[in-house]
Design a protein around this motif. Structure first.
Motif, short mmCIF file in Angstrom:
data_model
loop_
_atom_site.label_atom_id
_atom_site.label_comp_id
_atom_site.label_asym_id
_atom_site.label_seq_id
_atom_site.Cartn_x
_atom_site.Cartn_y
_atom_site.Cartn_z
N HIS A 178 0.82 -1.21 0.00
CA HIS A 178 0.00 0.00 0.00
C HIS A 178 0.86 1.27 0.00
O HIS A 178 0.37 2.33 0.37
CB HIS A 178 -0.93 0.02 1.22
N ARG A 196 -5.01 2.19 7.32
CA ARG A 196 -5.94 1.10 7.02
C ARG A 196 -6.64 1.40 5.70
O ARG A 196 -6.98 2.54 5.42
CB ARG A 196 -6.96 0.93 8.14
N PRO A 241 -9.79 -0.33 4.20
CA PRO A 241 -10.85 -1.33 4.27
C PRO A 241 -11.40 -1.75 2.91
O PRO A 241 -11.88 -2.86 2.76
CB PRO A 241 -11.93 -0.67 5.11
N ASN A 242 -11.34 -0.85 1.93
CA ASN A 242 -11.75 -1.19 0.57
C ASN A 242 -11.07 -0.23 -0.39
O ASN A 242 -10.31 0.64 0.04
CB ASN A 242 -13.29 -1.17 0.42
N VAL A 243 -11.34 -0.35 -1.67
CA VAL A 243 -10.63 0.45 -2.67
C VAL A 243 -11.00 1.93 -2.65
O VAL A 243 -10.30 2.75 -3.22
CB VAL A 243 -10.83 -0.10 -4.10
N SER A 244 -12.09 2.28 -1.97
CA SER A 244 -12.52 3.68 -1.98
C SER A 244 -12.47 4.36 -0.62
O SER A 244 -13.02 5.45 -0.45
CB SER A 244 -13.94 3.79 -2.56
N SER A 245 -11.80 3.74 0.35
CA SER A 245 -11.70 4.40 1.66
C SER A 245 -10.38 4.06 2.34
O SER A 245 -9.74 3.05 2.01
CB SER A 245 -12.88 4.02 2.55
#
Length: 153
Positions: free
Chosen positions: A23, A92, A94-98
């Motif tokens: 990331h 963190r 949690p998904n691709v948009s947050s």
């Protein structure tokens, strides 16, 4: 055979090391967004205009900050903040948009009387532990929420 083992070992090492921080680009982008948020926040308090903050903050978050700035203005006070240090932790995705991240920030604040320009209060080295929630809007990462958190939590 040893050349084959060397190649496989090298490739494995590359994959392992690249996977350690898969990331990295997202972290950089989160850091840039939070730094820009803080820059625009400081400028907004100083100029008494939070409109530019909407470049990196969702409207609800910008409105919260605007309300605080407006309260200071009603008290005839202008605050001039300066971010001295920022450290990022606990990224963190949690998904691709947050995304979310925690910071430890050290700020200095100078409060001026709007009418006289005189310093009414100086604060140095104020430490904040904050949790930022960010959301992807189109191709831009936006600050959705900023909350104070206890150190170490």
């Amino acid at each position: 055979m040893s050349r084959f083992v060397h190649i496989v070992t090298s490739m494995t090492l590359v994959f392992v090391l690249s996977g350690c921080d898969r990331h990295a680009d997202e972290k950089r982008r989160v850091e840039e967004t939070v730094r820009r948020y803080n820059q625009l926040l400081a400028q907004g308090y100083e100029s008494l205009n939070m409109t530019p903050l909407t470049e990196v903050a969702e409207m609800e978050q910008a409105t919260k900050v605007y309300s605080h700035m407006a309260a200071l203005g009603e008290a005839r006070t202008r605050m001039i903040p300066a971010l001295r240090e920022i450290a990022f932790s606990d990224f963190r995705f949690p998904n691709v948009s947050s995304a979310s991240v925690r910071t430890r920030e050290v700020w200095d604040f100078r409060h001026l009387n709007i009418d006289t320009g005189k310093v009414t209060r100086d604060e140095k080295g104020v430490v904040y532990h904050l949790a930022y929630r960010l959301a992807l809007k189109g191709d831009r990462l936006m600050v959705r929420e900023v909350k104070s958190v206890e150190a170490g939590n």
